[in-house]
Design a protein around this motif. Structure first.
Motif, PDB file in Angstrom:
ATOM      1  N   ALA B  65       0.830  -1.201   0.000  1.00  0.00           N
ATOM      2  CA  ALA B  65       0.000   0.000   0.000  1.00  0.00           C
ATOM      3  C   ALA B  65       0.866   1.253   0.000  1.00  0.00           C
ATOM      4  CB  ALA B  65      -0.934   0.013   1.209  1.00  0.00           C
ATOM      5  N   LYS B  66       1.963   1.219   0.740  1.00  0.00           N
ATOM      6  CA  LYS B  66       2.713   2.442   0.942  1.00  0.00           C
ATOM      7  C   LYS B  66       4.162   2.309   0.457  1.00  0.00           C
ATOM      8  CE  LYS B  66      -0.746   4.576   3.032  1.00  0.00           C
ATOM      9  NZ  LYS B  66      -0.796   5.594   4.048  1.00  0.00           N
ATOM     10  N   GLU B  69       6.528   0.584   2.830  1.00  0.00           N
ATOM     11  CA  GLU B  69       6.538  -0.880   2.758  1.00  0.00           C
ATOM     12  C   GLU B  69       7.398  -1.340   1.579  1.00  0.00           C
ATOM     13  OE1 GLU B  69       2.049  -1.916   4.433  1.00  0.00           O
ATOM     14  OE2 GLU B  69       2.283  -1.377   2.327  1.00  0.00           O
ATOM     15  N   TYR B  85      -1.998   1.936  -4.427  1.00  0.00           N
ATOM     16  CA  TYR B  85      -2.359   3.112  -3.634  1.00  0.00           C
ATOM     17  C   TYR B  85      -2.010   4.347  -4.446  1.00  0.00           C
ATOM     18  CZ  TYR B  85      -3.520   5.281   0.804  1.00  0.00           C
ATOM     19  OH  TYR B  85      -4.165   5.970   1.795  1.00  0.00           O
ATOM     20  N   ASN B 367       3.533   3.427   7.285  1.00  0.00           N
ATOM     21  CA  ASN B 367       2.264   3.912   6.737  1.00  0.00           C
ATOM     22  C   ASN B 367       2.452   5.139   5.851  1.00  0.00           C
ATOM     23  OD1 ASN B 367       2.940   5.694   8.716  1.00  0.00           O
ATOM     24  ND2 ASN B 367       0.971   5.662   9.783  1.00  0.00           N
ATOM     25  N   ARG B 368       3.719   5.430   5.510  1.00  0.00           N
ATOM     26  CA  ARG B 368       3.956   6.600   4.668  1.00  0.00           C
ATOM     27  C   ARG B 368       4.591   6.216   3.338  1.00  0.00           C
ATOM     28  NH1 ARG B 368       6.506  11.429   8.087  1.00  0.00           N
ATOM     29  NH2 ARG B 368       7.617  10.039   9.472  1.00  0.00           N
TER      30      ARG B 368
END
Lengths: 368, 368
Positions: B65-66, B69, B85, B367-368
């Motif tokens: 997603a990010k 990651e 994303y 999460n960024r």
């Protein structure tokens, strides 16, 4: 390779330095005014630098839930650490022994069973570990009820290697009241029950020196109950939408916000931000509020953060495409700030719109 | 100083190695049998070593997603990374540029606005960044609706520096169905809608090579829809109580459990474990299940994890003091495993009751 991220790379946590300092000052004033000790719970910020700031504001020591949090705080030189959590099992006792080499640790317990492990540890070190009996004043979590306190207190006091120095409660049930006045009344009743219990235990021969109570929402009421000796608020350093909704915080005293970016506006009634449950958590507001959603979007009181998936937050908004732009930043006051901080590696301390410094959340994830 | 914690120091995450390997094998078989590519979403485990294991089982690449990651996975040498994303903003584009130096990155987007940033980046690097148009097949999160897809797809395809290579959806709305059959039907309908849309876009001149769909719960149905080219399940590596309740997992295929300790039995109807919302999260089971509680206590189907505070879990249980002992370990299957893993620094890989090795959750909190 991980690059150093900036305070504008979202989602991330911003602390309004002035608001935080005012919050620290105000609670220190409450404690001083009421003549009680302040022992902040560091579960909210999990950051040694902020714990040290609380000590500078006159806190007697700190409160933690887990040994892992205590380890991080002891690493920063903090000496007076109260673990408001039952320490159970060989692994925990071994770690507690190491912690005691470098900090003055006191522990809350609610059973003779749990006290026995501490008793053995204390004896092996030829000292008496200070313990406080945890009292259930209505939250129905851990803790003995007041009628049980005498027999369990005596059982603990009779053990070698531990010293029963006080009683401790977290009157979180006060937040189940529908109004702030109701919460304050419930808090005062809990405080009175604690003071009465302490007196009863003293009459029975137990040397109860401390009557320790908790909670940001109730501290300003319960601190003034005569006989209470210590308050252990945590959330007050930042506050959050829960405290704001209850009425003990305002938008201005909510010192921590989550900076997010609008990443999609897929419909006229929906904008999507880059913060989901892995940033804001799935915590809802407390039951009496009846309010929905996963936080307050600053400047947009009519917008609801209606749904979260792990990395997406869905805003319900009229005229989404007129109102917002893709790439726009928004600031969110989270429902419950403590678990939000626990999801972050860093927070950014902001002053006058500038990032003053990065604060590492060194005790993040220290749940053991 | 932080000591190295053991796999018996609770709360902590245990992976049943055999169950995990079977899960990996089974989904690899589904993909091979259906003739589609498997591109697991690593949001569930956030661990490069497990992503590499998925590649060994035949996965074509991974989904994240990010960018954070993706960075962690690229550090481990993983080359084929799809970011499902929207990438929005200068900070993210700068980091994406660095990521593209060492990985083959494709990105899903749902607006021409978001595509413009990628277009500029692609042009500056004299290449075309592969993008997939995100389609909303019913989840109402991000994504364009099928009727909007042609005009937005054309807008994206017309930009230099990007190449529209496919369409992508996450048919998570299928889980809102009351039955597994209903969920499968909804998944197949979503798959069919995607394939039809791809055909429509192709007829209009867009070179749609990929039709990528998602979700552990739906993969076994949607993979077999002719024209689907790729599945992106994530949770299947561990499964959880959500998947079990829906009917696509069993207790035996739930490969990750949270090991906890009973720390207090303060009443006959209540035992308290050392895992609260900072370990299990506040995620409830999906709405159609109607089930309550914060996880399944293995071996105790009648026990409900009725309430959580941050570090406490309150079990509702009859005869608590006969049933449990303070210090006893319990194993919990979490409601939703992905955010639970995201709260942990490590997981312990268990085989035959022994800890084989520690797995670091290196992308935790990214999460960024």
């Amino acid at each position: 390779m991980q690059v150093q991220l900036s305070h504008l790379d979202t989602p991330c946590l911003h602390i309004n330095a002035e608001a935080m300092e005012r919050n620290l000052q105000e609670m220190a004033h409450v404690a001083a005014d009421a003549g009680v000790a302040l022992r902040p719970h560091v579960k909210t910020h999990k950051s040694p630098s902020l714990a040290l700031r609380q000590l500078e504001y006159g806190a007697r020591g700190i409160t933690v839930a887990k040994i892992g949090e205590a380890d991080v705080m002891a690493d920063a030189g903090i000496k007076d650490i109260r673990i408001a959590y039952p320490i159970v099992g060989a692994e925990k006792l071994a770690r507690l022994a190491k912690l005691m080499d470098r900090a003055d640790v006191s522990i809350s317990i609610d059973s003779v069973d749990a006290a026995r492990g501490l008793s053995e540890l204390g004896q092996s070190r030829k000292k008496r570990i200070p313990v406080l009996l945890k009292i259930n004043t209505g939250l129905d979590r851990v803790g003995v009820t007041p009628p049980e306190a005498l027999s369990i207190g005596k059982g603990i006091a009779a053990l070698p290697g531990v010293e029963l120095v006080g009683i401790l409660t977290h009157e979180g049930h006060a937040l189940h009241e529908a109004t702030l006045d109701g919460a304050k009344r419930a808090a005062r009743e809990a405080g009175k029950a604690m003071v009465d219990l302490a007196e009863e235990l003293r009459k029975a021969g137990l040397n109860i020196k401390e009557v320790s109570v908790g909670s940001t929402a109730t501290a300003r009421a319960i601190a003034y109950v005569p006989g209470v000796t210590e308050i252990r608020p945590g959330t007050y350093i930042f506050n959050d939408l829960n405290e704001w909704t209850i009425g003990v915080a305002t938008e201005e005293t909510c010192a921590l916000t989550v900076l997010v970016t609008v990443v999609s506006i897929p419909a006229e009634n929906r904008a999507v931000i880059d913060a989901g449950s892995k940033t804001l958590t799935s915590d809802l507001l407390g039951p009496p509020t009846g309010k929905k959603g996963y936080g307050y979007v600053k400047g947009h009181p009519d917008v609801t953060i209606a749904r979260l998936t792990e990395e997406h937050g869905m805003l319900e908004v009229k005229d989404a495409r007129k109102r917002f732009k893709i790439g726009q930043h928004l600031e969110i006051v989270p429902n419950h700030v403590c678990p939000v901080v626990n999801l972050a590696d860093v927070m950014y301390l902001m002053r006058n719109g500038q990032c003053e410094r990065q604060i590492d959340v060194l005790a993040r994830g220290k749940n053991r």
